[in-house]
Design a protein around this motif. Structure first.
Motif, PDB file in Angstrom:
ATOM      1  N   LEU A 201      60.329  27.427 -10.262  1.00  0.00           N
ATOM      2  CA  LEU A 201      61.192  28.611 -10.314  1.00  0.00           C
ATOM      3  C   LEU A 201      62.577  28.337  -9.747  1.00  0.00           C
ATOM      4  N   LEU A 202      62.674  27.447  -8.774  1.00  0.00           N
ATOM      5  CA  LEU A 202      63.976  27.078  -8.236  1.00  0.00           C
ATOM      6  C   LEU A 202      64.808  26.328  -9.275  1.00  0.00           C
ATOM      7  N   PHE A 203      64.169  25.419 -10.008  1.00  0.00           N
ATOM      8  CA  PHE A 203      64.890  24.719 -11.076  1.00  0.00           C
ATOM      9  C   PHE A 203      65.239  25.665 -12.225  1.00  0.00           C
ATOM     10  N   LEU A 204      64.365  26.620 -12.519  1.00  0.00           N
ATOM     11  CA  LEU A 204      64.672  27.633 -13.534  1.00  0.00           C
ATOM     12  C   LEU A 204      65.875  28.476 -13.109  1.00  0.00           C
ATOM     13  N   LEU A 205      65.944  28.833 -11.828  1.00  0.00           N
ATOM     14  CA  LEU A 205      67.080  29.592 -11.311  1.00  0.00           C
ATOM     15  C   LEU A 205      68.380  28.810 -11.486  1.00  0.00           C
ATOM     16  N   ALA A 206      68.345  27.516 -11.205  1.00  0.00           N
ATOM     17  CA  ALA A 206      69.555  26.691 -11.370  1.00  0.00           C
ATOM     18  C   ALA A 206      69.980  26.611 -12.841  1.00  0.00           C
ATOM     19  N   ALA A 207      69.012  26.442 -13.731  1.00  0.00           N
ATOM     20  CA  ALA A 207      69.338  26.366 -15.161  1.00  0.00           C
ATOM     21  C   ALA A 207      69.890  27.697 -15.674  1.00  0.00           C
ATOM     22  N   LEU A 208      69.285  28.790 -15.264  1.00  0.00           N
ATOM     23  CA  LEU A 208      69.775  30.103 -15.687  1.00  0.00           C
ATOM     24  C   LEU A 208      71.153  30.404 -15.112  1.00  0.00           C
ATOM     25  N   ASP A 209      71.440  29.908 -13.918  1.00  0.00           N
ATOM     26  CA  ASP A 209      72.758  30.131 -13.351  1.00  0.00           C
ATOM     27  C   ASP A 209      73.825  29.368 -14.133  1.00  0.00           C
ATOM     28  N   LEU A 210      73.500  28.170 -14.611  1.00  0.00           N
ATOM     29  CA  LEU A 210      74.455  27.446 -15.469  1.00  0.00           C
ATOM     30  C   LEU A 210      74.712  28.211 -16.766  1.00  0.00           C
ATOM     31  N   LEU A 211      73.645  28.778 -17.339  1.00  0.00           N
ATOM     32  CA  LEU A 211      73.813  29.598 -18.541  1.00  0.00           C
ATOM     33  C   LEU A 211      74.642  30.843 -18.240  1.00  0.00           C
ATOM     34  N   ARG A 212      74.410  31.459 -17.086  1.00  0.00           N
ATOM     35  CA  ARG A 212      75.173  32.640 -16.684  1.00  0.00           C
ATOM     36  C   ARG A 212      76.653  32.310 -16.521  1.00  0.00           C
ATOM     37  N   LEU A 213      76.942  31.180 -15.894  1.00  0.00           N
ATOM     38  CA  LEU A 213      78.337  30.765 -15.727  1.00  0.00           C
ATOM     39  C   LEU A 213      78.990  30.505 -17.075  1.00  0.00           C
ATOM     40  N   PHE A 214      78.300  29.789 -17.959  1.00  0.00           N
ATOM     41  CA  PHE A 214      78.862  29.491 -19.274  1.00  0.00           C
ATOM     42  C   PHE A 214      79.152  30.768 -20.052  1.00  0.00           C
TER      43      PHE A 214
ATOM     44  N   TYR B  37      62.413  36.902  -5.663  1.00  0.00           N
ATOM     45  CA  TYR B  37      61.174  36.142  -5.454  1.00  0.00           C
ATOM     46  C   TYR B  37      61.320  35.215  -4.243  1.00  0.00           C
ATOM     47  N   PHE B  38      62.432  34.482  -4.176  1.00  0.00           N
ATOM     48  CA  PHE B  38      62.621  33.577  -3.045  1.00  0.00           C
ATOM     49  C   PHE B  38      62.919  34.328  -1.750  1.00  0.00           C
ATOM     50  N   LEU B  39      63.383  35.548  -1.861  1.00  0.00           N
ATOM     51  CA  LEU B  39      63.663  36.360  -0.677  1.00  0.00           C
ATOM     52  C   LEU B  39      62.381  36.954  -0.090  1.00  0.00           C
ATOM     53  N   ALA B  40      61.462  37.380  -0.935  1.00  0.00           N
ATOM     54  CA  ALA B  40      60.321  38.140  -0.425  1.00  0.00           C
ATOM     55  C   ALA B  40      58.949  37.631  -0.872  1.00  0.00           C
ATOM     56  N   TRP B  41      58.853  37.005  -2.042  1.00  0.00           N
ATOM     57  CA  TRP B  41      57.538  36.763  -2.607  1.00  0.00           C
ATOM     58  C   TRP B  41      57.071  35.310  -2.608  1.00  0.00           C
ATOM     59  N   GLN B  42      57.895  34.375  -2.176  1.00  0.00           N
ATOM     60  CA  GLN B  42      57.403  32.995  -2.175  1.00  0.00           C
ATOM     61  C   GLN B  42      56.318  32.831  -1.113  1.00  0.00           C
ATOM     62  N   THR B  43      55.642  31.704  -1.113  1.00  0.00           N
ATOM     63  CA  THR B  43      54.473  31.518  -0.258  1.00  0.00           C
ATOM     64  C   THR B  43      54.805  31.682   1.218  1.00  0.00           C
ATOM     65  N   TYR B  44      55.800  30.977   1.702  1.00  0.00           N
ATOM     66  CA  TYR B  44      56.256  31.109   3.089  1.00  0.00           C
ATOM     67  C   TYR B  44      57.728  31.486   3.078  1.00  0.00           C
ATOM     68  N   VAL B  45      58.058  32.614   3.690  1.00  0.00           N
ATOM     69  CA  VAL B  45      59.447  33.057   3.754  1.00  0.00           C
ATOM     70  C   VAL B  45      59.917  32.905   5.199  1.00  0.00           C
ATOM     71  N   MET B  46      60.985  32.132   5.366  1.00  0.00           N
ATOM     72  CA  MET B  46      61.545  31.931   6.699  1.00  0.00           C
ATOM     73  C   MET B  46      62.830  32.744   6.831  1.00  0.00           C
ATOM     74  N   ARG B  47      63.328  32.843   8.044  1.00  0.00           N
ATOM     75  CA  ARG B  47      64.570  33.583   8.277  1.00  0.00           C
ATOM     76  C   ARG B  47      65.732  32.966   7.499  1.00  0.00           C
ATOM     77  N   ALA B  48      65.779  31.638   7.395  1.00  0.00           N
ATOM     78  CA  ALA B  48      66.840  30.964   6.628  1.00  0.00           C
ATOM     79  C   ALA B  48      66.762  31.355   5.149  1.00  0.00           C
ATOM     80  N   ASP B  49      65.540  31.477   4.620  1.00  0.00           N
ATOM     81  CA  ASP B  49      65.375  31.932   3.230  1.00  0.00           C
ATOM     82  C   ASP B  49      65.953  33.328   3.039  1.00  0.00           C
TER      83      ASP B  49
END
Length: 190
Positions: free
Chosen positions: A104-117, A147-159
């Motif tokens: 999902l992190l790699f999908l987020l990066a790919a979608l962000d490139l599409l969003r920028l384009f 998802y990375f803010l609230a729903w990933q397996t372990y969420v830390m304060r840095a996340d």
């Protein structure tokens, strides 16, 4: 002697060794042929279907924010990937969840490139379709960031901190994309 120095100062050799006179004492000369003058004609932007020029409709602020958001995403991607690697080494991380989080992190990066384009292309060409795609992809990237803010397996304060900053960037980006889309559709009606 002075004449010889002046003559030497007024000449220069280019890389290929051709003799080219340089201007002296602020004297600016241009050596242009008729062909070069004809090639330098200014081309205007194509007119929109509604007629008239549309130079003011593209949003520079939207383009700048889209590029700034993508720059922050590079930091976010590297930070989140480092945190996932650290969590997988220190904590008992289920392998299926690890694969989902990295995927999902790699999908987020790919979608962000599409969003920028789509965002930059949409504002430069003043295309409603590209800006609509940008809005759709922005909504998808917002869901992935939540998802990375609230729903990933372990969420830390840095996340939480870096995901919240990315969400605010995406929110501003979505508002500017929507205002650009409204401005473009209003100009089509005129």
């Amino acid at each position: 002697m002075v004449g010889h120095q002046r003559q030497r100062a007024s000449r220069a050799f280019t890389v290929v060794g051709q003799f080219t006179p340089l201007p002296l004492d602020g004297d600016v000369r241009r050596f242009e042929s008729k062909e070069n003058k004809q090639k330098k004609k200014v081309k205007m932007a194509p007119s929109r279907p509604g007629g008239g020029s549309s130079g003011v409709l593209s949003s520079v602020i939207f383009q700048l924010l889209a590029r700034l958001t993508s720059g922050y995403l590079a930091f976010y991607f590297l930070s989140t990937l480092s945190l996932i690697i650290w969590k997988s080494l220190v904590l008992s991380y289920p392998s299926e969840a690890l694969a989902w989080d990295v995927g999902l992190l790699f999908l987020l990066a790919a979608l962000d490139l599409l969003r920028l384009f789509c965002g930059v292309r949409g504002t430069l060409t003043e295309s409603e379709l590209y800006i609509l795609v940008n809005l759709f992809v922005t909504g998808t990237t917002i869901l992935l960031t939540v998802y990375f803010l609230a729903w990933q397996t372990y969420v830390m304060r840095a996340d939480v901190i870096i995901s919240s900053v990315l969400l605010s960037f995406y929110g501003f980006d979505g508002v500017l994309a929507l205002s650009t889309l409204v401005r473009l559709t209003r100009s089509d009606k005129d």
